[in-house]
Design an enzyme around this catalytic site. Structure first.
Site, PDB file in Angstrom:
ATOM      1  N   PHE A  51       0.998  -1.117  -0.315  1.00  0.00           N
ATOM      2  CA  PHE A  51       0.111  -0.365  -0.103  1.00  0.00           C
ATOM      3  C   PHE A  51       1.354   1.057  -0.127  1.00  0.00           C
ATOM      4  CE2 PHE A  51      -2.490   3.283   2.848  1.00  0.00           C
ATOM      5  CZ  PHE A  51      -3.383   3.299   2.064  1.00  0.00           C
ATOM      6  N   THR A  55       2.403   6.750   1.483  1.00  0.00           N
ATOM      7  CA  THR A  55       3.432   7.945   2.044  1.00  0.00           C
ATOM      8  C   THR A  55       4.204   8.175   1.194  1.00  0.00           C
ATOM      9  OG1 THR A  55       2.651   7.041   4.342  1.00  0.00           O
ATOM     10  CG2 THR A  55       4.718   8.000   4.300  1.00  0.00           C
ATOM     11  N   PRO A 113       8.162  10.872   0.579  1.00  0.00           N
ATOM     12  CA  PRO A 113       9.270  11.978   1.381  1.00  0.00           C
ATOM     13  C   PRO A 113       8.891  13.272   2.010  1.00  0.00           C
ATOM     14  CG  PRO A 113      10.502  11.167  -0.499  1.00  0.00           C
ATOM     15  CD  PRO A 113       8.060  10.915  -0.735  1.00  0.00           C
ATOM     16  N   GLN A 123       5.368  -6.364  45.833  1.00  0.00           N
ATOM     17  CA  GLN A 123       4.229  -6.236  45.574  1.00  0.00           C
ATOM     18  C   GLN A 123       4.626  -5.320  44.497  1.00  0.00           C
ATOM     19  OE1 GLN A 123       1.853  -5.339  49.851  1.00  0.00           O
ATOM     20  NE2 GLN A 123       0.969  -7.158  49.476  1.00  0.00           N
ATOM     21  N   ILE A 136      10.722  -5.429  34.878  1.00  0.00           N
ATOM     22  CA  ILE A 136      10.493  -7.171  35.641  1.00  0.00           C
ATOM     23  C   ILE A 136      11.709  -7.485  35.571  1.00  0.00           C
ATOM     24  CG2 ILE A 136       9.183  -9.108  35.571  1.00  0.00           C
ATOM     25  CD1 ILE A 136       6.708  -6.737  35.163  1.00  0.00           C
ATOM     26  N   GLY A 157      14.338  -6.633  35.027  1.00  0.00           N
ATOM     27  CA  GLY A 157      16.035  -5.637  35.088  1.00  0.00           C
ATOM     28  C   GLY A 157      16.379  -5.965  34.667  1.00  0.00           C
ATOM     29  N   GLY A 158      18.252  -5.987  34.714  1.00  0.00           N
ATOM     30  CA  GLY A 158      19.070  -6.839  33.996  1.00  0.00           C
ATOM     31  C   GLY A 158      18.648  -7.169  32.526  1.00  0.00           C
ATOM     32  N   GLU A 160      -0.100   3.533   9.639  1.00  0.00           N
ATOM     33  CA  GLU A 160      -1.706   3.767  10.124  1.00  0.00           C
ATOM     34  C   GLU A 160      -1.777   4.624  10.634  1.00  0.00           C
ATOM     35  OE1 GLU A 160      -3.085   0.327   9.312  1.00  0.00           O
ATOM     36  OE2 GLU A 160      -1.679  -1.350   8.272  1.00  0.00           O
ATOM     37  N   THR A 196      -0.604   8.310  13.119  1.00  0.00           N
ATOM     38  CA  THR A 196       0.185   8.020  14.584  1.00  0.00           C
ATOM     39  C   THR A 196      -0.692   8.104  15.510  1.00  0.00           C
ATOM     40  OG1 THR A 196       0.722  10.524  14.364  1.00  0.00           O
ATOM     41  CG2 THR A 196       2.311   9.616  13.540  1.00  0.00           C
TER      42      THR A 196
HETATM   43  C1  LIG Z   1       7.793   0.281   9.366  1.00  0.00           C
HETATM   44  C2  LIG Z   1       7.254   1.634   8.745  1.00  0.00           C
HETATM   45  C3  LIG Z   1       6.418   1.292   7.911  1.00  0.00           C
HETATM   46  C4  LIG Z   1       5.338   1.823   6.752  1.00  0.00           C
HETATM   47  N1  LIG Z   1       4.543   0.859   5.984  1.00  0.00           N
HETATM   48  C5  LIG Z   1       3.804   1.595   5.448  1.00  0.00           C
HETATM   49  C6  LIG Z   1       3.618   1.589   4.025  1.00  0.00           C
HETATM   50  O1  LIG Z   1       3.227   0.503   3.120  1.00  0.00           O
HETATM   51  N2  LIG Z   1       2.970   1.977   3.318  1.00  0.00           N
HETATM   52  C7  LIG Z   1       2.653   3.712   3.754  1.00  0.00           C
HETATM   53  O2  LIG Z   1       2.119   4.119   2.897  1.00  0.00           O
HETATM   54  N3  LIG Z   1       3.165   4.272   4.745  1.00  0.00           N
HETATM   55  C8  LIG Z   1       3.936   3.430   5.600  1.00  0.00           C
HETATM   56  N4  LIG Z   1       4.672   3.901   6.548  1.00  0.00           N
HETATM   57  C9  LIG Z   1       4.332   5.251   6.488  1.00  0.00           C
HETATM   58  C10 LIG Z   1       4.158   5.519   7.792  1.00  0.00           C
HETATM   59  O3  LIG Z   1       2.521   5.600   7.945  1.00  0.00           O
HETATM   60  C11 LIG Z   1       4.484   6.911   8.369  1.00  0.00           C
HETATM   61  O4  LIG Z   1       5.235   7.292   8.651  1.00  0.00           O
HETATM   62  C12 LIG Z   1       3.013   7.196   9.763  1.00  0.00           C
HETATM   63  O5  LIG Z   1       2.176   8.071   9.001  1.00  0.00           O
HETATM   64  C13 LIG Z   1       3.680   8.861  10.311  1.00  0.00           C
HETATM   65  O6  LIG Z   1       3.718  10.390   8.901  1.00  0.00           O
HETATM   66  P1  LIG Z   1       5.176  10.929   8.908  1.00  0.00           P
HETATM   67  O7  LIG Z   1       6.944   9.330   9.343  1.00  0.00           O
HETATM   68  O8  LIG Z   1       5.914  11.583   7.597  1.00  0.00           O
HETATM   69  O9  LIG Z   1       5.416  11.901   9.956  1.00  0.00           O
HETATM   70  P2  LIG Z   1       4.787  12.719   9.738  1.00  0.00           P
HETATM   71  O10 LIG Z   1       3.720  13.104   9.955  1.00  0.00           O
HETATM   72  O11 LIG Z   1       5.899  14.513   9.711  1.00  0.00           O
HETATM   73  O12 LIG Z   1       4.567  13.346  11.453  1.00  0.00           O
HETATM   74  C14 LIG Z   1       6.040  13.892  12.582  1.00  0.00           C
HETATM   75  C15 LIG Z   1       5.253  14.220  14.258  1.00  0.00           C
HETATM   76  O13 LIG Z   1       4.291  15.201  13.890  1.00  0.00           O
HETATM   77  C16 LIG Z   1       2.789  14.952  14.359  1.00  0.00           C
HETATM   78  N5  LIG Z   1       2.187  15.342  13.962  1.00  0.00           N
HETATM   79  C17 LIG Z   1       1.743  15.491  12.388  1.00  0.00           C
HETATM   80  N6  LIG Z   1       0.691  16.269  12.093  1.00  0.00           N
HETATM   81  C18 LIG Z   1       0.422  16.841  13.196  1.00  0.00           C
HETATM   82  C19 LIG Z   1      -0.973  17.559  14.191  1.00  0.00           C
HETATM   83  N7  LIG Z   1      -1.867  17.527  12.417  1.00  0.00           N
HETATM   84  N8  LIG Z   1      -1.256  17.458  15.188  1.00  0.00           N
HETATM   85  C20 LIG Z   1      -0.092  17.041  15.703  1.00  0.00           C
HETATM   86  N9  LIG Z   1       0.895  16.252  16.146  1.00  0.00           N
HETATM   87  C21 LIG Z   1       0.771  16.041  14.807  1.00  0.00           C
HETATM   88  C22 LIG Z   1       2.999  13.548  14.308  1.00  0.00           C
HETATM   89  O14 LIG Z   1       1.933  12.392  14.951  1.00  0.00           O
HETATM   90  C23 LIG Z   1       4.381  12.685  14.944  1.00  0.00           C
HETATM   91  O15 LIG Z   1       4.714  12.845  16.117  1.00  0.00           O
HETATM   92  C24 LIG Z   1       5.253   2.931   7.408  1.00  0.00           C
HETATM   93  C25 LIG Z   1       6.104   3.237   8.086  1.00  0.00           C
HETATM   94  C26 LIG Z   1       7.011   3.216   8.327  1.00  0.00           C
HETATM   95  C27 LIG Z   1       8.463   3.528   9.658  1.00  0.00           C
END
Ligand SMILES: Cc1cc2nc3c(=O)[nH]c(=O)nc-3n(C[C@H](O)[C@H](O)[C@H](O)COP(=O)(O)OP(=O)(O)OC[C@H]3O[C@@H](n4cnc5c(N)ncnc54)[C@H](O)[C@@H]3O)c2cc1C
Length: 381
Positions: free
Chosen positions: A122, A125, A127, A278, A336, A338-339, A362, A364
């Site tokens: 899928f 995302t 750059p 505890q 839990i 520990g080391g 999916e 954040t």
């Molecule tokens: C191992 C891995 C697998 C992945 N697989 C897929 C995949 O198969 N297909 C795909 O399309 N993507 C994939 N991704 C991408 C993933 O979905 C994104 O990394 C994620 O959605 C966050 O986008 P970003 O990394 O650009 O972070 P950013 O959007 O740049 O966010 C950076 C920080 O800003 C915060 N932030 C952003 N906007 C707001 C807002 N409006 N309010 C408050 N906080 C905000 C975010 O929560 C985060 O803490 C994958 C990522 C990883 C690491």
């Protein structure tokens, strides 16, 4: 359609045995090799794991969301990279097609996705486009019966193995999400290249890489849904995926709690097993309570989804709570132990790193909070 209870119980029993007897003994090996052994992939195919969510008409098991969540909980009891091997076929890689594909598109692809013959990815995302996923820059320009697709997709799970990508790309100058369409893009079209798999914090054995589309000729017949509907479709796909990830988080938490209890029963300090202290019990109690709460939320939401209810809010709440919960449970498990919790041989530090991803992909935790707030305000409470 759901399986009859006996068949479903047999499936759960089979998956549980597969996890315990086949996958758990391989966890350290997968971590070291950063790869899942081929015979294990073959066994997953034979068990039907690649087709859990695909209807029986196309060779899948046709599980309901509730049933899929229960299988995902079982799969959570081992290193999450195993689940990732078939996770895209069950979830984000196939569900756009399941939800919006034409009968021809479904017949062409779904049987091979369900059998695991082909792997799907899928690609949303980019750059410069993460959480604000409606802002995709990849472009698909229509020329007759073809779209010319260009752009770079980032962090795409299973891109190294995928034969079919669901790609979200801009088809009009309309700003934001309304200008985005979804396409089924076979790997063998000209102009597609895959980057080197990234080095990651955890989930070794599961790969992510860039996918670069350079003027790729995508047949117009490969568009999913209408032009401009791609973002909405992607959000529906993620809605479902969030429940799956929540269920996996519950499974990992249950595994970590079981490991913590076993260790606390054996490890002695101050003349008795640490389980009798505890302050250790308090950590176990907190973890158990939170895991039970997450399990209830995930299963209730899955059932509501099966009943056709709108669960956008509840799915986001399940993702937020379950993924944050498993982070806390993993942290307590390290404490839990520990080391030993910090030492690779015990496997706890590995799961601690593995589960960190669940709060990021999916959507954040912050994006889940935004969805929950938006929906709660809309519903008036
Ligand atoms: C191992 C891995 C697998 C992945 N697989 C897929 C995949 O198969 N297909 C795909 O399309 N993507 C994939 N991704 C991408 C993933 O979905 C994104 O990394 C994620 O959605 C966050 O986008 P970003 O990394 O650009 O972070 P950013 O959007 O740049 O966010 C950076 C920080 O800003 C915060 N932030 C952003 N906007 C707001 C807002 N409006 N309010 C408050 N906080 C905000 C975010 O929560 C985060 O803490 C994958 C990522 C990883 C690491």
């Amino acid at each position: 359609m759901s399986l009859d209870p006996e068949t479903f119980d047999a499936l759960i029993g089979t998956v549980r045995r597969f996890v315990t007897e086949r996958l758990r003994p391989l966890e350290a090996e997968v971590e070291a090799a950063d790869a899942i052994p081929d015979p294990i992939i073959a066994e997953m195919k034979a068990l039907g794991l690649f087709g859990l969510s695909i209807s029986e008409d196309y060779g899948g098991l046709g599980l309901t969301m509730l049933e899929e969540a229960k299988v995902a909980i079982e799969m959570g009891r081992t290193t999450p990279a195993f689940r990732s091997a078939f996770g895209t076929n069950v979830g984000i890689g196939s569900q756009g097609l399941v939800m919006a594909g034409t009968p021809e598109q479904k017949a062409q692809w779904l049987p091979r996705i369900a059998s695991g013959e082909i792997i799907t990815s899928f690609a949303l995302t980019e750059p410069d486009v993460g959480s604000d996923s409606g802002a995709v820059k990849a472009r698909a320009v229509r020329e007759g019966d073809t779209y010319r697709l260009s752009g770079t997709k980032r962090f795409i799970t299973n891109a190294d193995k995928a034969s079919l990508f669901t790609v979200m790309a801009r088809t009009s100058d309309e700003p934001g999400a309304r200008g985005v369409s979804a396409f089924l893009v076979p790997r063998d079209l000209p102009g597609i290249s895959i980057g080197e798999p990234e080095k990651k914090m955890g989930q070794r054995g599961a790969k992510v890489a860039d996918v670069i589309f350079d003027d790729v000729p995508v047949p117009a017949a490969n568009r999913l849904a209408e032009e401009g509907e791609g973002f909405r479709l992607a959000m529906r796909v993620l809605d479902r995926g969030r429940l799956h990830i929540s269920a996996v988080s519950v499974g990992v938490a249950e595994r970590l709690i079981a490991d913590s209890v076993a260790y606390a029963g054996e490890r002695r300090q101050f003349g008795k097993p640490i389980a009798e202290h505890q302050l250790i019990q308090a950590m176990i109690a907190d973890s158990k309570t939170e895991a039970l709460a997450a399990r209830a939320l995930v299963l209730e939401t899955a059932q509501a989804k099966d009943e056709g209810k709108d669960v956008v809010l509840e799915s986001a709440a399940a993702k937020l709570f379950a993924t944050e919960m498993v982070g806390r449970v993993a942290d307590r498990a390290v404490q839990i132990f520990g080391g030993a919790g910090y030492i690779a041989d015990y496997g706890i530090e590995r799961l601690y790193r593995d589960v960190r991803l669940f709060r990021i992909y999916e959507g954040t935790s912050q994006i889940q909070q935004l969805i929950i707030a938006r929906e709660t305000l809309k519903r008036g409470g």
